[in-house]
Design a protein around this motif. Structure first.
Motif, PDB file in Angstrom:
ATOM      1  N   THR A  14       0.808  -1.212   0.000  1.00 14.17           N
ATOM      2  CA  THR A  14       0.000   0.000   0.000  1.00 14.17           C
ATOM      3  C   THR A  14       0.843   1.265   0.000  1.00 14.17           C
ATOM      4  N   ALA A  15       2.167   1.098  -0.120  1.00 10.57           N
ATOM      5  CA  ALA A  15       3.043   2.262   0.017  1.00 10.57           C
ATOM      6  C   ALA A  15       2.702   3.431  -0.911  1.00 10.57           C
ATOM      7  N   PRO A  16       2.415   3.193  -2.194  1.00 12.90           N
ATOM      8  CA  PRO A  16       2.131   4.339  -3.054  1.00 12.90           C
ATOM      9  C   PRO A  16       0.924   5.141  -2.571  1.00 12.90           C
ATOM     10  N   TYR A  17      -0.087   4.395  -2.137  1.00 14.03           N
ATOM     11  CA  TYR A  17      -1.305   5.068  -1.672  1.00 14.03           C
ATOM     12  C   TYR A  17      -1.021   5.835  -0.403  1.00 14.03           C
ATOM     13  N   GLY A 199     -16.915  -1.518  -2.927  1.00 17.99           N
ATOM     14  CA  GLY A 199     -16.266  -0.234  -2.688  1.00 17.99           C
ATOM     15  C   GLY A 199     -14.904  -0.154  -3.352  1.00 17.99           C
ATOM     16  N   TYR A 200     -14.202   0.922  -3.069  1.00 17.11           N
ATOM     17  CA  TYR A 200     -12.930   1.234  -3.725  1.00 17.11           C
ATOM     18  C   TYR A 200     -11.934   0.075  -3.648  1.00 17.11           C
ATOM     19  N   LEU A 204     -10.600  -3.701  -6.037  1.00 18.50           N
ATOM     20  CA  LEU A 204      -9.202  -4.093  -6.190  1.00 18.50           C
ATOM     21  C   LEU A 204      -8.886  -5.401  -5.469  1.00 18.50           C
ATOM     22  N   GLY A 205      -9.912  -6.095  -4.982  1.00 19.48           N
ATOM     23  CA  GLY A 205      -9.690  -7.452  -4.518  1.00 19.48           C
ATOM     24  C   GLY A 205     -10.014  -7.781  -3.066  1.00 19.48           C
TER      25      GLY A 205
END
Ligand code: MTE
Ligand code: MO
Length: 228
Positions: A14-17, A199-200, A204-205
């Motif tokens: 999740t680093a980029p987010y 949801g968001y 994405l999984g």
């Protein structure tokens, strides 16, 4: 650096987010860190800051609105003041993020979602609730039975203080029995719908039914010490 922060591989995913969000949170200080690790810094008290958008407008008593619409007889718009005047429920549980971090015994306080749904008059054909946020991007959803649980709140307080901007204030959803991604920050819309729309993160999984310890292939035994 990573081990110092106590992070495993899950944190890296999740680093980029995280970083995009943290840049907005920290302002220009984050611009000076080209490593991308800034976003992995714990945000005090064991929490980590998450936002899928790079900046989120600030809202307070004068500008915050929560709209309830969709399959209801009485659509409504609540100000922060109106929400504060309703009966408040306090719940203390562990916060559990699906990436592995946990913050024990965290009090949340606010209005039961079921109260707002009852006030709006949910129509018989309704099956689900969709949540939108004033970051303009994040979404979440619950089935109607999930949304009506006593441990699901529109939270105005976290750790016995008004929820600050970074944690999704002035109001965020709080879904106590589920992974923390269900607890949409900067909550601005509650729409009653005919079916569950992922949801968001679910697009994405991640699992739509996000029960802690019973979803997402994880086994997190929650400690429950709650006051409802
Ligand atoms: N609007 C919005 N709500 C959100 C998120 C987000 O990126 N945007 N992230 C979710 C995830 S994955 C987690 S773990 C928690 C993090 O809450 P915190 O930033 O208060 O620690 O918020 C959830 N709600
Ligand atoms: Mo999360």
């Amino acid at each position: 650096m990573l081990s110092m922060l106590g992070l495993g591989a899950a944190g890296l995913v999740t680093a980029p987010y995280l970083q995009r969000g943290l840049e907005a949170f920290l302002g220009s200080a984050a611009d000076k860190d080209p490593t991308g690790l800034t976003g992995l810094l714990p945000n005090g008290g064991g929490f980590r800051y998450y936002s899928v958008t790079s900046s989120v407008p600030r809202k307070g008593p004068d500008t915050y609105r929560l709209k309830i619409d969709g399959l209801v007889d009485r659509p409504a718009t609540y100000t922060l003041d109106a929400l504060r005047k309703l009966p408040q429920t306090r719940i203390v549980r562990d916060v559990q993020c699906v990436t592995g971090w946990r913050v024990p015994d965290t009090p949340f306080e606010g209005v039961r979602l079921s109260r707002l749904l009852d006030a709006a008059g949910v129509r018989p054909e309704a099956r689900a609730v969709r949540f939108t946020c004033f970051d303009g991007t994040y979404t979440e959803s619950l089935t109607l039975p999930q949304a009506r649980r006593a441990d699901v709140l529109v939270a105005l307080k976290m750790q016995d203080k008004p929820i600050g901007h970074a944690h999704g204030g002035p109001a965020r959803l709080y879904v106590a029995p589920m992974y923390f991604y269900k607890s949409a920050k900067w909550l601005s819309g509650i729409s009653v719908t005919s079916d569950v729309r992922p949801g968001y993160w679910e697009e994405l999984g991640y699992d739509v039914d996000a029960w802690v310890g019973r979803s997402n292939g994880r086994d997190d035994t929650p400690t429950v010490r709650e006051t409802v």
